[in-house]
Design a protein around this motif. Structure first.
Motif, mmCIF file in Angstrom:
data_model
loop_
_atom_site.group_PDB
_atom_site.id
_atom_site.type_symbol
_atom_site.label_atom_id
_atom_site.label_comp_id
_atom_site.label_asym_id
_atom_site.label_seq_id
_atom_site.Cartn_x
_atom_site.Cartn_y
_atom_site.Cartn_z
ATOM 1 N N ASN A 121 -0.366 8.921 -11.287
ATOM 2 C CA ASN A 121 -0.008 9.824 -10.180
ATOM 3 C C ASN A 121 -1.175 10.171 -9.267
ATOM 4 O O ASN A 121 -1.167 11.210 -8.616
ATOM 5 C CB ASN A 121 0.641 11.101 -10.709
ATOM 6 N N GLN A 122 -2.173 9.312 -9.210
ATOM 7 C CA GLN A 122 -3.301 9.517 -8.310
ATOM 8 C C GLN A 122 -2.883 9.089 -6.899
ATOM 9 O O GLN A 122 -2.189 8.097 -6.730
ATOM 10 C CB GLN A 122 -4.492 8.689 -8.787
ATOM 11 N N LYS A 123 -3.292 9.852 -5.890
ATOM 12 C CA LYS A 123 -2.912 9.547 -4.505
ATOM 13 C C LYS A 123 -4.021 8.784 -3.795
ATOM 14 O O LYS A 123 -5.194 9.061 -4.001
ATOM 15 C CB LYS A 123 -2.588 10.821 -3.752
ATOM 16 N N PHE A 124 -3.607 7.842 -2.931
ATOM 17 C CA PHE A 124 -4.543 7.034 -2.168
ATOM 18 C C PHE A 124 -4.166 7.069 -0.701
ATOM 19 O O PHE A 124 -3.051 7.423 -0.340
ATOM 20 C CB PHE A 124 -4.538 5.584 -2.675
ATOM 21 N N SER A 125 -5.096 6.664 0.150
ATOM 22 C CA SER A 125 -4.861 6.711 1.590
ATOM 23 C C SER A 125 -4.112 5.491 2.105
ATOM 24 O O SER A 125 -3.596 5.509 3.216
ATOM 25 C CB SER A 125 -6.204 6.824 2.321
ATOM 26 N N ASP A 126 -4.025 4.436 1.287
ATOM 27 C CA ASP A 126 -3.490 3.171 1.764
ATOM 28 C C ASP A 126 -2.776 2.449 0.620
ATOM 29 O O ASP A 126 -3.271 2.446 -0.511
ATOM 30 C CB ASP A 126 -4.678 2.343 2.266
ATOM 31 N N PRO A 127 -1.623 1.824 0.855
ATOM 32 C CA PRO A 127 -0.949 1.056 -0.200
ATOM 33 C C PRO A 127 -1.807 -0.089 -0.755
ATOM 34 O O PRO A 127 -1.739 -0.397 -1.939
ATOM 35 C CB PRO A 127 0.299 0.515 0.484
ATOM 36 N N GLU A 128 -2.646 -0.705 0.079
ATOM 37 C CA GLU A 128 -3.540 -1.758 -0.408
ATOM 38 C C GLU A 128 -4.534 -1.193 -1.412
ATOM 39 O O GLU A 128 -4.869 -1.823 -2.403
ATOM 40 C CB GLU A 128 -4.304 -2.403 0.754
ATOM 41 N N ARG A 129 -5.017 0.012 -1.159
ATOM 42 C CA ARG A 129 -5.946 0.674 -2.071
ATOM 43 C C ARG A 129 -5.249 0.972 -3.391
ATOM 44 O O ARG A 129 -5.837 0.833 -4.459
ATOM 45 C CB ARG A 129 -6.471 1.959 -1.418
ATOM 46 N N THR A 130 -3.997 1.375 -3.336
ATOM 47 C CA THR A 130 -3.227 1.627 -4.547
ATOM 48 C C THR A 130 -3.083 0.342 -5.356
ATOM 49 O O THR A 130 -3.215 0.353 -6.574
ATOM 50 C CB THR A 130 -1.824 2.167 -4.193
ATOM 51 N N LYS A 131 -2.843 -0.760 -4.673
ATOM 52 C CA LYS A 131 -2.704 -2.057 -5.339
ATOM 53 C C LYS A 131 -3.995 -2.429 -6.066
ATOM 54 O O LYS A 131 -3.969 -2.842 -7.228
ATOM 55 C CB LYS A 131 -2.344 -3.118 -4.306
ATOM 56 N N ARG A 132 -5.142 -2.270 -5.397
ATOM 57 C CA ARG A 132 -6.427 -2.573 -6.040
ATOM 58 C C ARG A 132 -6.666 -1.671 -7.245
ATOM 59 O O ARG A 132 -7.166 -2.106 -8.284
ATOM 60 C CB ARG A 132 -7.571 -2.424 -5.047
ATOM 61 N N HIS A 133 -6.297 -0.387 -7.117
ATOM 62 C CA HIS A 133 -6.438 0.561 -8.222
ATOM 63 C C HIS A 133 -5.595 0.128 -9.417
ATOM 64 O O HIS A 133 -6.072 0.138 -10.554
ATOM 65 C CB HIS A 133 -6.029 1.963 -7.759
ATOM 66 N N MET A 134 -4.351 -0.262 -9.176
ATOM 67 C CA MET A 134 -3.446 -0.667 -10.251
ATOM 68 C C MET A 134 -4.023 -1.864 -11.006
ATOM 69 O O MET A 134 -3.976 -1.908 -12.229
ATOM 70 C CB MET A 134 -2.068 -1.023 -9.692
ATOM 71 N N ILE A 135 -4.576 -2.810 -10.269
ATOM 72 C CA ILE A 135 -5.135 -3.999 -10.908
ATOM 73 C C ILE A 135 -6.364 -3.646 -11.739
ATOM 74 O O ILE A 135 -6.482 -4.039 -12.897
ATOM 75 C CB ILE A 135 -5.475 -5.067 -9.852
ATOM 76 N N LYS A 136 -7.261 -2.863 -11.163
ATOM 77 C CA LYS A 136 -8.519 -2.553 -11.850
ATOM 78 C C LYS A 136 -8.339 -1.555 -12.998
ATOM 79 O O LYS A 136 -8.873 -1.737 -14.086
ATOM 80 C CB LYS A 136 -9.528 -2.003 -10.845
ATOM 81 N N ALA A 137 -7.559 -0.513 -12.781
ATOM 82 C CA ALA A 137 -7.479 0.566 -13.758
ATOM 83 C C ALA A 137 -6.395 0.368 -14.814
ATOM 84 O O ALA A 137 -6.531 0.868 -15.933
ATOM 85 C CB ALA A 137 -7.240 1.887 -13.036
ATOM 86 N N HIS A 138 -5.333 -0.354 -14.494
ATOM 87 C CA HIS A 138 -4.190 -0.400 -15.404
ATOM 88 C C HIS A 138 -3.823 -1.795 -15.882
ATOM 89 O O HIS A 138 -2.800 -1.962 -16.540
ATOM 90 C CB HIS A 138 -2.976 0.243 -14.740
ATOM 91 N N SER A 139 -4.619 -2.810 -15.583
ATOM 92 C CA SER A 139 -4.247 -4.152 -16.017
ATOM 93 C C SER A 139 -4.767 -4.500 -17.405
ATOM 94 O O SER A 139 -4.213 -5.351 -18.079
ATOM 95 C CB SER A 139 -4.749 -5.195 -15.014
ATOM 96 N N LYS A 140 -5.807 -3.825 -17.884
ATOM 97 C CA LYS A 140 -6.366 -4.116 -19.197
ATOM 98 C C LYS A 140 -5.596 -3.361 -20.277
ATOM 99 O O LYS A 140 -5.195 -2.228 -20.076
ATOM 100 C CB LYS A 140 -7.833 -3.707 -19.236
#
Length: 51
Positions: free
Chosen positions: A27-46
């Motif tokens: 539930n973290q908020k980001f300024s851009d959907p692309e930024r959210t996508k990068r966050h999902m890959i880095k923080a939640h893919s492992k």
């Protein structure tokens, strides 16, 4: 005609992910959907480590 049918069937079953400005997991908020996508890959893919 046959190839259009195959493409249509693939699109029905294909999962289409749409990114918003908020992470669905933490539930973290980001300024851009692309930024959210990068966050999902880095923080939640492992997978989680065992303690």
């Amino acid at each position: 005609m046959k190839s259009k049918l195959k493409v249509g069937i693939k699109n029905i079953f294909k999962k289409d992910e749409k990114f918003t400005d908020t992470c669905r997991i933490c539930n973290q908020k980001f300024s851009d959907p692309e930024r959210t996508k990068r966050h999902m890959i880095k923080a939640h893919s492992k997978p989680n480590r065992e303690k």
